[in-house]
Design a protein around this motif. Structure first.
Motif, PDB file in Angstrom:
ATOM      1  N   THR A 159       0.741  -1.293   0.076  1.00  0.00           N
ATOM      2  CA  THR A 159      -0.091  -0.066  -0.014  1.00  0.00           C
ATOM      3  C   THR A 159       0.930   1.253  -0.103  1.00  0.00           C
TER       4      THR A 159
ATOM      5  N   LEU B  56      -1.655  -5.487   3.100  1.00  0.00           N
ATOM      6  CA  LEU B  56      -2.485  -6.331   2.273  1.00  0.00           C
ATOM      7  C   LEU B  56      -3.004  -7.532   2.839  1.00  0.00           C
ATOM      8  N   ILE B  57      -2.496  -8.226   3.677  1.00  0.00           N
ATOM      9  CA  ILE B  57      -2.802  -9.571   4.164  1.00  0.00           C
ATOM     10  C   ILE B  57      -3.894  -9.369   5.070  1.00  0.00           C
TER      11      ILE B  57
ATOM     12  N   MET C  88      -6.877 -13.935   2.535  1.00  0.00           N
ATOM     13  CA  MET C  88      -5.939 -13.476   1.378  1.00  0.00           C
ATOM     14  C   MET C  88      -4.923 -14.356   0.929  1.00  0.00           C
TER      15      MET C  88
ATOM     16  N   LEU D 276      -5.157  -7.316  -6.397  1.00  0.00           N
ATOM     17  CA  LEU D 276      -3.843  -8.204  -5.974  1.00  0.00           C
ATOM     18  C   LEU D 276      -3.959  -9.524  -6.639  1.00  0.00           C
TER      19      LEU D 276
ATOM     20  N   THR E  28      -3.411  -2.298  -4.041  1.00  0.00           N
ATOM     21  CA  THR E  28      -4.641  -2.499  -3.300  1.00  0.00           C
ATOM     22  C   THR E  28      -4.952  -4.118  -3.144  1.00  0.00           C
ATOM     23  N   ARG E  29      -5.792  -4.364  -2.286  1.00  0.00           N
ATOM     24  CA  ARG E  29      -5.970  -5.906  -2.018  1.00  0.00           C
ATOM     25  C   ARG E  29      -7.028  -6.057  -3.299  1.00  0.00           C
ATOM     26  N   GLU E  30      -8.051  -5.245  -3.681  1.00  0.00           N
ATOM     27  CA  GLU E  30      -9.002  -5.454  -4.736  1.00  0.00           C
ATOM     28  C   GLU E  30      -8.492  -5.875  -6.019  1.00  0.00           C
TER      29      GLU E  30
ATOM     30  N   VAL F 239       4.178  -9.368  -0.513  1.00  0.00           N
ATOM     31  CA  VAL F 239       3.271  -8.566  -0.144  1.00  0.00           C
ATOM     32  C   VAL F 239       3.535  -8.040   1.132  1.00  0.00           C
TER      33      VAL F 239
END
Length: 70
Positions: free
Chosen positions: A13, A60-61, A65, A42, A38-40, A56
Motif C-alpha cells: 500500500t 494487504l494480508i 488473502m 491483487l 490494493t487488495r482489490e 506482499v
C-alpha cells in the motif's frame, strides 16, 4: 527473460516501500513482473503475471488473502 531468472510480483500500500523492494530485487537479478497497491486487484494481477514468488506488504494480508493468492 534470462533462463533461470526468478519472476517476482510486489504488492504493497505504500509506494515508497514496494518501489524500494523492487529496486533491491532487480539489483539482485530478479525480474519484477508486476505490482499491486490494493487488495482489490491483487489476486487478479498475480494471476495475469504468473510470478514464481510474491512479496506482499502486511497491510494487504487479510482474512483468507494468502489462500486466495496461493
Amino acid at each position: 527473460m534470462a533462463p533461470g531468472r526468478i519472476r517476482v510480483f510486489v504488492a504493497g500500500t505504500i509506494h515508497a516501500n514496494h518501489a524500494l523492494v523492487r529496486r533491491f530485487l532487480e539489483d539482485d537479478g530478479y525480474e519484477v513482473v508486476g505490482e499491486a497497491p490494493t487488495r482489490e486487484n491483487l489476486v487478479a494481477a498475480i494471476g495475469r503475471s504468473e510470478p514464481d514468488a510474491v512479496v506482499v506488504d502486511q497491510d494487504l494480508i487479510g482474512r483468507g488473502m494468502m489462500a486466495r493468492v496461493r
